[in-house]
Design a protein around this motif. Structure first.
Motif, short mmCIF file in Angstrom:
data_model
loop_
_atom_site.label_atom_id
_atom_site.label_comp_id
_atom_site.label_asym_id
_atom_site.label_seq_id
_atom_site.Cartn_x
_atom_site.Cartn_y
_atom_site.Cartn_z
N LEU A 61 -31.52 122.91 0.12
CA LEU A 61 -32.86 122.62 -0.41
C LEU A 61 -33.36 123.75 -1.29
CD1 LEU A 61 -35.41 120.87 -0.48
CD2 LEU A 61 -36.17 122.03 1.61
N SER A 62 -33.11 124.99 -0.92
CA SER A 62 -33.55 126.12 -1.73
C SER A 62 -32.93 126.06 -3.12
CB SER A 62 -33.16 127.44 -1.05
OG SER A 62 -33.40 128.54 -1.90
N GLU A 63 -31.64 125.79 -3.20
CA GLU A 63 -31.00 125.71 -4.52
C GLU A 63 -31.59 124.57 -5.35
OE1 GLU A 63 -26.57 127.55 -4.06
OE2 GLU A 63 -26.82 125.50 -3.31
N ARG A 64 -31.81 123.42 -4.74
CA ARG A 64 -32.36 122.30 -5.50
C ARG A 64 -33.75 122.61 -6.03
NH1 ARG A 64 -29.71 119.48 -1.31
NH2 ARG A 64 -31.63 119.25 -0.11
N ARG A 65 -34.60 123.17 -5.17
CA ARG A 65 -35.97 123.47 -5.60
C ARG A 65 -35.98 124.58 -6.65
NH1 ARG A 65 -39.28 123.45 0.19
NH2 ARG A 65 -40.13 121.33 -0.02
N LEU A 66 -35.19 125.61 -6.45
CA LEU A 66 -35.19 126.72 -7.40
C LEU A 66 -34.65 126.26 -8.75
CD1 LEU A 66 -35.75 129.72 -7.84
CD2 LEU A 66 -33.43 130.20 -7.03
N GLY A 67 -33.57 125.51 -8.74
CA GLY A 67 -33.01 125.02 -10.00
C GLY A 67 -34.00 124.15 -10.76
N GLU A 68 -34.70 123.28 -10.04
CA GLU A 68 -35.68 122.42 -10.70
C GLU A 68 -36.76 123.24 -11.38
OE1 GLU A 68 -38.68 118.66 -9.68
OE2 GLU A 68 -37.59 119.68 -8.07
N ALA A 69 -37.23 124.28 -10.72
CA ALA A 69 -38.28 125.12 -11.31
C ALA A 69 -37.75 125.93 -12.49
CB ALA A 69 -38.87 126.04 -10.25
N LEU A 70 -36.55 126.47 -12.36
CA LEU A 70 -36.03 127.35 -13.41
C LEU A 70 -35.57 126.58 -14.64
CD1 LEU A 70 -34.03 129.99 -11.34
CD2 LEU A 70 -36.26 130.27 -12.45
N ARG A 71 -35.28 125.32 -14.51
CA ARG A 71 -34.84 124.55 -15.69
C ARG A 71 -35.91 124.47 -16.76
NH1 ARG A 71 -32.24 121.41 -11.72
NH2 ARG A 71 -33.80 119.73 -11.80
N GLU A 122 -19.13 125.33 -7.30
CA GLU A 122 -19.31 124.06 -8.01
C GLU A 122 -20.43 123.23 -7.38
OE1 GLU A 122 -15.47 122.28 -7.84
OE2 GLU A 122 -14.60 123.61 -9.36
N ALA A 123 -20.47 123.21 -6.04
CA ALA A 123 -21.52 122.46 -5.36
C ALA A 123 -22.90 123.09 -5.60
CB ALA A 123 -21.22 122.39 -3.86
N SER A 124 -22.94 124.42 -5.64
CA SER A 124 -24.21 125.09 -5.91
C SER A 124 -24.72 124.76 -7.30
CB SER A 124 -24.04 126.61 -5.76
OG SER A 124 -23.91 126.98 -4.41
N LEU A 125 -23.83 124.76 -8.28
CA LEU A 125 -24.25 124.45 -9.65
C LEU A 125 -24.77 123.02 -9.74
CD1 LEU A 125 -21.40 126.16 -11.69
CD2 LEU A 125 -23.77 126.92 -11.49
N GLU A 126 -24.15 122.11 -9.00
CA GLU A 126 -24.63 120.73 -8.99
C GLU A 126 -26.03 120.65 -8.39
OE1 GLU A 126 -23.34 116.31 -7.32
OE2 GLU A 126 -21.89 117.97 -7.31
N ARG A 127 -26.26 121.35 -7.29
CA ARG A 127 -27.59 121.33 -6.68
C ARG A 127 -28.62 122.00 -7.57
NH1 ARG A 127 -24.39 122.02 -1.87
NH2 ARG A 127 -24.39 124.28 -2.16
N LEU A 128 -28.25 123.10 -8.19
CA LEU A 128 -29.16 123.82 -9.07
C LEU A 128 -29.46 123.05 -10.35
CD1 LEU A 128 -27.55 127.34 -8.66
CD2 LEU A 128 -29.94 126.85 -8.15
#
Length: 325
Positions: A61-71, A122-128
């Motif tokens: 969840l942290s990676e998904r939320r952080l990636g969404e904000a940083l995009r 690879e999985a982290s990049l997908e979530r981010l």
């Protein structure tokens, strides 16, 4: 010192104040999507340009939320780190995850193989939802059951290859204990170690050998846990130290440190945040931020001027056992 100040870490640079995104994974308590986004945006507005996350934090969840904000921001304008060592595998038990207030939809599987490193990244990049991360840490390799042997023999060389290929700009290890981090400094060409909880006003174990070793070798240290999970943010009965209820002795010590700091016009939180920067090897301090208010407060605390006399008095009162900075 300001959050916008930067320091080198291998082939990248980090802001002095870093965003520790375990909180965005609902560490111990839920955080709304709105608060998570506001925390990242406020940190950004205050000059934070280093963000650290991991698959472990809230089962992704942290990676998904952080990636969404940083995009929303240019990719070259910030530095992002994540971690490898735990693979997330689907395993919905219908319960709640331990330590993070999220449904237990996956289980964590230790994997410090070379293939595990690649699959985890690879999985982290997908979530981010991003094309790269800048720094990759081996995460808690000392806790996986084999004393960190596989991480050193297989995962670390895999990180070296990723760095040589230009996939990442810096590599290292992140742990809560000092001796295994010292081993990475001595036996590898890691750019950075992330040391959590062992360089604080209440625990200076990293000061005696880890920090001098890093300085001698020209390696960077990122510090987490400067509030020791809460006691140094707000010392009061019921406060936690390293995620457990603080003892009466520790609470008393924290209150004495607070009194000295406030006698110099410095909030305890500011003293705790500034303390690691007494050591030349420290590049950044990570602070967990759940809300916009917490992000703004962390930046404000870094802006506070801390006089040398404060450290002198703490030492004279026997409240610091640090090595010389």
């Amino acid at each position: 010192m300001a959050a916008t100040d930067r320091a080198p870490v291998g082939g990248v640079s980090v802001s002095r104040l870093g965003f520790g995104a375990a909180t965005l994974g609902n560490l111990f308590a839920p955080v709304t999507d709105e608060d998570a986004h506001a925390a990242v945006e406020t940190a950004w507005d205050r000059g934070v340009r280093y963000f650290d996350t991991a698959p472990h934090y809230g089962l992704g969840l942290s990676e998904r939320r952080l990636g969404e904000a940083l995009r929303a921001h240019p990719r070259d304008s910030y530095t992002l780190s994540t971690k490898v060592g735990r693979i997330l595998e689907p395993a919905d038990t219908g319960g709640t995850d331990t330590g993070f207030a999220v449904p237990a939809t996956h289980r964590r599987v230790w994997d410090f193989s070379a293939d595990g490193v690649r699959r985890s990244l690879e999985a982290s990049l997908e979530r981010l939802g991003l094309d790269r991360v800048d720094v990759v840490y081996l995460h808690d390799a000392d806790e996986c059951g084999d004393g960190g042997t596989q991480a050193l023999r297989e995962a670390y060389p895999a990180l070296e290859r990723l760095r040589a290929e230009g996939v990442v700009g810096a590599i290292g290890a992140g742990m809560n204990q000092v001796p295994p981090l010292e081993r990475y400094l001595r036996e590898t060409d890691a750019d950075v170690v992330l040391c959590a909880g062992r360089l604080s006003l209440l625990d200076q174990r990293a000061a005696h050998s880890l920090l001098p070793e890093a300085a001698r070798r020209g390696r960077a240290v990122v510090v987490g846990g400067v509030f020791n999970s809460g006691l140094l943010a707000d010392p009061q009965p019921g406060a936690t130290f390293d995620y457990r209820a603080a003892s009466v002795d520790l609470l008393g010590r924290a209150l004495r440190i607070k009194a000295v700091a406030e006698g110099h016009g410095v909030p305890l939180r500011a003293a705790a945040l500034h303390f690691p920067f007494r050591y030349e090897a420290v590049a950044s301090v990570l602070v967990g931020m759940r809300t916009a208010a917490e992000a703004a407060d962390a930046a404000a605390m870094l802006d506070v001027a801390v006089p040398d006399e404060l450290w002198d008095e703490l030492r004279a009162e026997g409240l610091l056992g640090e090595a010389d900075g």
